[in-house]
Design an enzyme around this catalytic site. Sequence first.
Site, PDB file in Angstrom:
ATOM      1  CB  CYS A 122     -28.649  28.149 151.329  1.00 47.72           C
ATOM      2  SG  CYS A 122     -28.537  29.312 149.945  1.00 47.72           S
ATOM      3  CG  HIS A 268     -27.651  30.275 154.507  1.00 49.39           C
ATOM      4  ND1 HIS A 268     -26.461  30.316 153.797  1.00 49.39           N
ATOM      5  CD2 HIS A 268     -28.598  30.827 153.697  1.00 49.39           C
ATOM      6  CE1 HIS A 268     -26.693  30.865 152.614  1.00 49.39           C
ATOM      7  NE2 HIS A 268     -27.969  31.181 152.529  1.00 49.39           N
ATOM      8  CG  ASN A 299     -26.219  33.646 150.088  1.00 51.19           C
ATOM      9  OD1 ASN A 299     -25.731  32.514 150.143  1.00 51.19           O
ATOM     10  ND2 ASN A 299     -27.518  33.841 150.039  1.00 51.19           N
TER      11      ASN A 299
END
Length: 343
Positions: A122, A268, A299
């Site tokens: 990420c 993020h 996500n």
Amino acid sequence: MSKIKPSKGAPYARILGVGGYRPTRVVPNEVILETIDSSDEWIRSRSGIVTRHWASDEETVAMMSIEASGKAIADAGITPEQIGAVIVSTVSHFKQTPAVATEIAHKIGAGKPAAFDISAGCAGFGYGLTLAKGMIVEGSAEHVLVIGVERLSDLTDLEDRATAFLFGDGAGAVVVGPSQEPAIGPTVWGSEGDKSETIKQTVSWNELHLGDVSKLPLDSKGEIKFPAITQEGQSVFRWAVYEMAKVAQQALDAAGISPEDLDVFIPHQANMRIIDSMVKTLKLPEHVTVARDIESTGNTSAASIPLAMERLLATGQAKSGDTALVIGFGAGLVYAATVVTLP
């Protein structure tokens, strides 16, 4: 005295354009609830996620990247032939070699640029952005295409109550080019490998290849599960909330920026509660626009920051020239934060 001629590039680098691609299929929480014992209210309260996008067979890592890249190149006002390097951050391209970046570079008509993949979870977009900045200032490329792309639906265990609802698919891309003024700040990045087991793949490809049923997870039908991403939710949450706010502040300090100077915060998109906690810890003023793309995108790991950036600009919630703090963090555990001027 060295005989090597010094390299010479642009004085600074900046993001010139951004593009995104979200798969056409929108998956609401109700679909996730078909395979886990939970509720829509629980998923929303724990993560903030209402819907996510899942890719079809045709929406491959390469295809999504090409679509996002075309938009970013057009937004930057350059041609594909001007791209000197292609950096792709992904953990869901299932060919070990060759790098998918080479296929993307060819199919967008970029000629013969440097092209390679990176695996930084990420935080991958931040890592790629930092590498691109270095190339431009060093002089090895004038324009660099940085792509974050994931098909995390391929790595999701739909029977895992802790993660089945989290992940989505998509691609985000930016073109980084020369600048006459600072527009990408110093990067604060690092890793905490002692915590690497908190986010991981359930089994290695080698273990799956060997096929020892006694050592592999099975699904509710007794069949071997495909490798998936798993995490220790509470440990990751605590780390992100307490440690990443410190990293974000360090990035502000390194750029000489105060929270009051910020226009936009693009973290993020891991969890809405993490985002809200970071906003509170950083004491961001109310005028700062905060990306909360996770609500409808889920996500998407390396793709989440450029996708959120693209949506903020497209919807007018942010504008060209705004000062934005971006931070990515995830498996490894790795992280990267910097302050940028939006394209």
